[in-house]
Motif scaffolding. Structure first.
Motif, PDB file in Angstrom:
ATOM      1  N   TYR A  68       0.808  -1.223   0.000  1.00  0.00           N
ATOM      2  CA  TYR A  68       0.000   0.000   0.000  1.00  0.00           C
ATOM      3  C   TYR A  68       0.841   1.272   0.000  1.00  0.00           C
ATOM      4  O   TYR A  68       0.340   2.342  -0.353  1.00  0.00           O
ATOM      5  CB  TYR A  68      -0.934   0.022   1.210  1.00  0.00           C
ATOM      6  CG  TYR A  68      -2.020  -1.030   1.226  1.00  0.00           C
ATOM      7  CD1 TYR A  68      -2.160  -1.959   0.189  1.00  0.00           C
ATOM      8  CD2 TYR A  68      -2.916  -1.113   2.293  1.00  0.00           C
ATOM      9  CE1 TYR A  68      -3.145  -2.929   0.219  1.00  0.00           C
ATOM     10  CE2 TYR A  68      -3.911  -2.085   2.330  1.00  0.00           C
ATOM     11  CZ  TYR A  68      -4.022  -2.984   1.300  1.00  0.00           C
ATOM     12  OH  TYR A  68      -5.008  -3.940   1.328  1.00  0.00           O
ATOM     13  N   ARG A  70      -1.589   2.814  -2.563  1.00  0.00           N
ATOM     14  CA  ARG A  70      -2.662   3.607  -1.946  1.00  0.00           C
ATOM     15  C   ARG A  70      -2.171   4.883  -1.268  1.00  0.00           C
ATOM     16  O   ARG A  70      -2.917   5.861  -1.188  1.00  0.00           O
ATOM     17  CB  ARG A  70      -3.416   2.755  -0.910  1.00  0.00           C
ATOM     18  CG  ARG A  70      -4.015   1.497  -1.494  1.00  0.00           C
ATOM     19  CD  ARG A  70      -4.962   0.815  -0.525  1.00  0.00           C
ATOM     20  NE  ARG A  70      -5.452  -0.448  -1.062  1.00  0.00           N
ATOM     21  CZ  ARG A  70      -6.425  -1.186  -0.516  1.00  0.00           C
ATOM     22  NH1 ARG A  70      -7.009  -0.763   0.599  1.00  0.00           N
ATOM     23  NH2 ARG A  70      -6.807  -2.319  -1.071  1.00  0.00           N
ATOM     24  N   SER A 111       0.975  -6.359   2.734  1.00  0.00           N
ATOM     25  CA  SER A 111       0.163  -5.442   1.926  1.00  0.00           C
ATOM     26  C   SER A 111      -0.164  -4.170   2.693  1.00  0.00           C
ATOM     27  O   SER A 111       0.297  -3.088   2.344  1.00  0.00           O
ATOM     28  CB  SER A 111      -1.124  -6.137   1.469  1.00  0.00           C
ATOM     29  OG  SER A 111      -0.841  -7.219   0.604  1.00  0.00           O
ATOM     30  N   GLU A 112      -0.973  -4.300   3.742  1.00  0.00           N
ATOM     31  CA  GLU A 112      -1.301  -3.120   4.536  1.00  0.00           C
ATOM     32  C   GLU A 112      -0.199  -2.870   5.551  1.00  0.00           C
ATOM     33  O   GLU A 112       0.336  -3.806   6.146  1.00  0.00           O
ATOM     34  CB  GLU A 112      -2.646  -3.293   5.243  1.00  0.00           C
ATOM     35  CG  GLU A 112      -2.773  -4.535   6.108  1.00  0.00           C
ATOM     36  CD  GLU A 112      -4.135  -4.648   6.756  1.00  0.00           C
ATOM     37  OE1 GLU A 112      -4.726  -3.599   7.074  1.00  0.00           O
ATOM     38  OE2 GLU A 112      -4.594  -5.793   6.942  1.00  0.00           O
ATOM     39  N   SER A 121      -6.679  -8.573   2.474  1.00  0.00           N
ATOM     40  CA  SER A 121      -5.809  -7.447   2.160  1.00  0.00           C
ATOM     41  C   SER A 121      -4.671  -7.845   1.209  1.00  0.00           C
ATOM     42  O   SER A 121      -3.629  -7.197   1.169  1.00  0.00           O
ATOM     43  CB  SER A 121      -5.212  -6.861   3.449  1.00  0.00           C
ATOM     44  OG  SER A 121      -6.220  -6.360   4.292  1.00  0.00           O
ATOM     45  N   GLU A 155      -3.337  -5.875  -7.151  1.00  0.00           N
ATOM     46  CA  GLU A 155      -2.718  -4.741  -6.473  1.00  0.00           C
ATOM     47  C   GLU A 155      -1.277  -5.065  -6.086  1.00  0.00           C
ATOM     48  O   GLU A 155      -0.388  -4.211  -6.133  1.00  0.00           O
ATOM     49  CB  GLU A 155      -3.519  -4.351  -5.238  1.00  0.00           C
ATOM     50  CG  GLU A 155      -3.017  -3.083  -4.564  1.00  0.00           C
ATOM     51  CD  GLU A 155      -3.936  -2.562  -3.487  1.00  0.00           C
ATOM     52  OE1 GLU A 155      -3.711  -1.438  -2.995  1.00  0.00           O
ATOM     53  OE2 GLU A 155      -4.896  -3.278  -3.114  1.00  0.00           O
TER      54      GLU A 155
END
Length: 415
Positions: free
Chosen positions: A90, A94, A153-154, A172, A177
């Motif tokens: 992320y 993100r 990921s996160e 997640s 992604e």
């Protein structure tokens, strides 16, 4: 695997236990079981520290404590020539436009922000990818090679089988992604020659593990990184927290490149890849590489070798241990006193525990006077007791070493 011009990396919790060399032989390639200088074929041996950069702040840890050049100097003093620099997907997919300062403010980490302002103020206005590259460049200036590791990921602590980041398709862990993050990272680092290895993912695990998904996604991930940066060695992990690559015996990974491919195995004290036992929880003490277990005599607990130490579980706020059909609760007994196992789990004050730091490794209870006490290995023995928590808040001025108080639930099939 050596017959396929591939190599296995043996990774400990904090160090890759190989010998040091100067950053003089780039780029690197793989020849049979060796990492080599691509131009001369000379063996290149790595000794790497693990530098986390994947947590919620999405910044290399310690920059609120010391100037980055001082931190890197310590790597040289330890005769290390390499860093495993972690990152969260992320960070690139993100939060790539968020600055370090914005993230610190959103998390309410005023003390950490003050520490970074004092020691490494330039990174505050950088975005997270820019700050990652800044650390890469600072390491390059001091001749330190880098294994860039997609850790999770996160942005948070890793790794539990049910943390949502365990395997492809998890809540997640969206494969598309993930590929996007790998591509962005590879492109960002392609002009950084000291980034010699890119690891596709740390410690795959959990109930979703299956070979079909592994082959499909790992093939795409490896090709994505290789296309984005053909100079780096692509590092690939297996099942059960990087402890199982046995399926490759029957079906090797089919890639368009061979001399840039390596596999990693994480060889912990708690690992037993050949075991046929079912997975269960153990309580691990990273500082000693040992595990919590009950003493043969009495109700005290201690750290000892990680054999016959399964049976631990977290039930609400109670830490329980099951042995010979008996269930006992972990009980605090006051500041400086040993932790006990008790059959009486009704006293929820003394048997209530919770992790109080983001890492989830500081386990604390509250005594009768309302003081917060943490589980800790006694400095002079193997006994586990409770004591005042060390550096468990966000105070950047705390310079004490909290590792004696780190305990972690780990899934294992150790007999």
């Amino acid at each position: 695997m050596a017959n396929h011009s591939q190599v296995i990396f043996l990774v400990s919790i904090s160090l890759l236990s190989l010998l040091a060399s100067q950053i003089c032989c780039l780029p690197l390639s793989v020849s049979n079981r060796w990492i080599v200088d691509s131009k001369t074929g000379q063996h290149v041996k790595l000794q790497c520290a693990n530098w986390p950069s994947h947590m919620s702040v999405m910044l290399a840890e310690g920059l609120d404590k010391q100037p980055i050049k001082h931190i890197i100097l310590q790597l040289h003093n330890l005769k290390l020539n390499c860093v495993r620099l972690t990152w969260a997907t992320y960070m690139f997919t993100r939060y790539s436009n968020n600055t370090v300062q914005q993230t610190l403010d959103s998390l309410g980490l005023a003390n950490t922000k003050a520490g970074i302002t004092e020691h490494n103020h330039d990174v505050l206005t950088m975005t997270h990818p820019q700050a990652y590259v800044y650390v890469v460049d600072q390491l390059a200036a001091q001749n330190i090679m880098i294994i860039s590791d997609n850790h999770i990921s996160e942005p948070k602590w890793c790794c539990a089988p049910d943390d949502g980041n365990a395997f492809f398709g998890d809540t997640s862990f969206d494969p598309k992604e993930w590929l996007q993050g790998l591509s962005m990272a590879a492109q960002l680092l392609k002009d950084k020659p000291n980034v010699v290895v890119m690891s596709l993912r740390n410690e795959l695990r959990g109930p979703l593990q299956n070979t079909n998904s592994w082959y499909g996604n790992m093939t795409q991930g490896a090709q994505t990184v290789h296309q984005g940066n053909p100079n780096v060695v692509v590092l690939i992990s297996g099942f059960y927290n990087d402890n199982d690559l046995s399926f490759l015996k029957d079906k090797p990974l089919n890639l368009t490149f061979k001399d840039k491919l390596a596999y990693e195995v994480h060889a912990y004290t708690v690992s037993d890849p050949s075991s046929k036992e079912a997975m269960s929880s153990i309580f691990y003490h990273p500082q000693t590489g040992q595990c919590m277990k009950s003493r043969k005599l009495g109700d005290q607990v201690e750290v000892n070798e990680c054999k016959r130490v399964s049976g631990w579980s977290l039930n609400g706020t109670q830490i329980k241990f099951q042995s010979r059909r008996k269930v006992k609760c972990l009980k605090a007994n006051g500041d400086g006193n040993p932790v006990l196992l008790t059959k009486d789990c009704s006293n929820t004050n003394q048997t209530s525990w919770k992790p109080i730091t983001e890492s989830g490794m500081h386990w604390a209870t509250v005594d009768a006077q309302g003081n917060q006490l943490c589980m800790q290995k006694d400095a002079n023995s193997s006994t586990i007791l409770t004591a005042k928590c060390i550096c468990a808040d966000s105070n950047s001025s705390c310079m004490d070493n909290p590792q004696s108080q780190w305990f972690q639930f780990v899934s294992s099939n150790v007999k």
